[in-house]
Write an enzyme that holds these catalytic residues in place. Structure first.
Site, PDB file in Angstrom:
ATOM      1  N   GLY A  72       4.854  24.777   5.571  1.00  0.00           N
ATOM      2  CA  GLY A  72       5.756  24.086   4.852  1.00  0.00           C
ATOM      3  C   GLY A  72       5.903  24.833   3.463  1.00  0.00           C
ATOM      4  O   GLY A  72       6.131  24.260   2.245  1.00  0.00           O
ATOM      5  N   ALA A  73       6.256  26.345   3.629  1.00  0.00           N
ATOM      6  CA  ALA A  73       6.259  27.018   2.372  1.00  0.00           C
ATOM      7  C   ALA A  73       7.390  27.501   1.830  1.00  0.00           C
ATOM      8  O   ALA A  73       7.622  28.350   1.436  1.00  0.00           O
ATOM      9  CB  ALA A  73       5.432  28.280   2.873  1.00  0.00           C
ATOM     10  N   GLY A  76       8.741  23.897  -2.865  1.00  0.00           N
ATOM     11  CA  GLY A  76       7.794  23.099  -3.558  1.00  0.00           C
ATOM     12  C   GLY A  76       6.279  23.724  -3.575  1.00  0.00           C
ATOM     13  O   GLY A  76       6.217  24.943  -3.900  1.00  0.00           O
ATOM     14  N   TYR A 223       2.585   7.099   5.188  1.00  0.00           N
ATOM     15  CA  TYR A 223       2.360   8.288   4.420  1.00  0.00           C
ATOM     16  C   TYR A 223       0.726   8.289   4.005  1.00  0.00           C
ATOM     17  O   TYR A 223       0.054   8.979   4.151  1.00  0.00           O
ATOM     18  CB  TYR A 223       3.136   8.453   3.105  1.00  0.00           C
ATOM     19  CG  TYR A 223       2.845   9.652   2.404  1.00  0.00           C
ATOM     20  CD1 TYR A 223       3.315  10.867   3.058  1.00  0.00           C
ATOM     21  CD2 TYR A 223       2.180   9.756   1.265  1.00  0.00           C
ATOM     22  CE1 TYR A 223       3.099  11.907   2.240  1.00  0.00           C
ATOM     23  CE2 TYR A 223       1.827  10.754   0.369  1.00  0.00           C
ATOM     24  CZ  TYR A 223       2.455  11.898   1.059  1.00  0.00           C
ATOM     25  OH  TYR A 223       2.214  13.307   0.425  1.00  0.00           O
TER      26      TYR A 223
END
Length: 356
Positions: A72-73, A76, A223
């Site tokens: 997830g790079a 953010g 979540y």
């Protein structure tokens, strides 16, 4: 002080001096998550450092020769973490779904001196795609020193993946569980597995028997369930790995993060309102991606965190997770369920290759 805009880079001009290329004006530049010193005119970087490095207090750490995968790079917190570790000399493998965004981050990494950076795509809603990512990592590097499980999502609508698993649980927990298991054999003896959890894990006080259903789906509850799974997974992984350490962290609340783009309308309205406020107002209750990346960066790089194992960390300090995260029976049941859902053989992390 004057400012000049040049593409995506803002320069704050502050001095004149003699550079190796002649007389020129020095300027500090802020290019996304990167801070540096340039000779204005030729843009030659003299000093480059990611903002999260300062926030984590690891500017003196040398990660040269270290192989790092950050999931997830492409934006953010993950992007800031990748830039921080790359600026410390690590070889960084950038994971994401968007190839264009991934290549942009690779370009940013090369500007901070991480020449051996590359992008590896994968969709974490697909177990087959996670398997492909693990195989791609093994083909790129002969060993892995740091795995940062950062990728995650928050979804307003309940959906099942092709494997019949609720999507939030699949992306936020099952995918990093499978990826870690597949990469365990190439983890260095002194390797580190850092998983980005959240303080919201304390909101969920149930079990995981409903992860195959989206009946009565609530995005925030889903979540929270996935983040509780992150903490339980870390504590169990720490017991099972022989050599590498496993830690998890609460990064902070980042209104500007793309994590919230698929959240419910009320959540998106609140987050959008906070993101629109001036920084002096929000800094007491919210983080920027750079400050939120500090704890994960610290766990991945700081020498003093090398022996931390099976701990939950906030603001670069170990802290107690919620009571339910310390339930040994729940931890073991989650592990067994994760093995079953991910299609792994056996109930353990694969044996590691010794000697690194």
């Amino acid at each position: 002080m004057t400012q000049a805009e040049d593409g995506d880079v803002w320069f704050a001009l502050h001095a004149r001096d003699v550079t190796p290329r002649g007389v020129g004006t020095f300027g500090t530049a802020l290019d996304g998550g990167v801070r540096g010193l340039f000779a204005v005119g030729d843009r030659t970087p003299l000093v480059m450092r990611a903002r999260a490095v300062d926030a984590a207090g690891v500017a003196d750490v040398d990660l040269g020769g270290r192989n790092v995968l950050v999931t997830g790079a492409t934006s953010g917190i993950g992007r800031e973490t990748a830039l921080a570790l790359g600026s410390l000399g690590a070889t960084v493998l950038v994971h994401g779904r968007d190839e264009a965004a991934g290549e942009r981050v690779v370009g940013e990494l090369r500007r901070v001196g991480a020449e051996a950076a590359s992008f590896l795509p994968a969709d974490f809603a697909s177990l087959a795609s996670v398997e492909d990512l693990a195989a791609a990592v093994e083909s790129r590097v002969d060993g892995l020193d740091v795995l940062v499980n950062n990728a995650g999502g928050h979804f307003r609508r309940g959906r099942l993946t092709d494997a019949g698993v609720e999507r939030t649980f699949a992306v936020n927990h099952l995918a990093p569980f499978l990826l870690t298991a597949r990469l365990a054999p190439i983890l260095a003896d002194d390797g580190r597995v850092v998983t980005v959890a959240s303080t919201v894990h304390g909101r969920y006080d149930g079990d995981f028997s409903e992860v195959g259903s989206v009946a009565d789906y609530d995005g925030l509850d889903a979540y929270a369930r996935s983040k509780l799974a992150n903490v339980l997974f870390t504590l169990e992984l720490a017991e099972r790995l022989d050599g590498p350490t496993a830690t998890c962290c609460h990064p902070g609340f980042v209104p500007g993060s793309r994590l919230w783009r698929n959240a419910s309308l009320p959540v998106r309205l609140v987050v959008s309102a906070l993101a629109a406020l001036p920084d002096p107002i929000t800094r007491r209750v919210a983080d920027t991606p750079a400050t939120a990346a500090a704890t994960g960066t610290y766990l991945a790089a700081a020498p003093e965190a090398a022996d931390w194992n099976g701990v939950y960390v906030s603001d670069c300090e170990p802290t107690d997770p919620a009571t339910q995260a310390r339930d040994d029976d729940l931890r073991e049941r989650l592990w067994d369920l994760s093995v079953e859902l991910s299609g792994l053989d056996g109930d353990d992390i694969p044996a590691r290759e010794r000697g690194r």
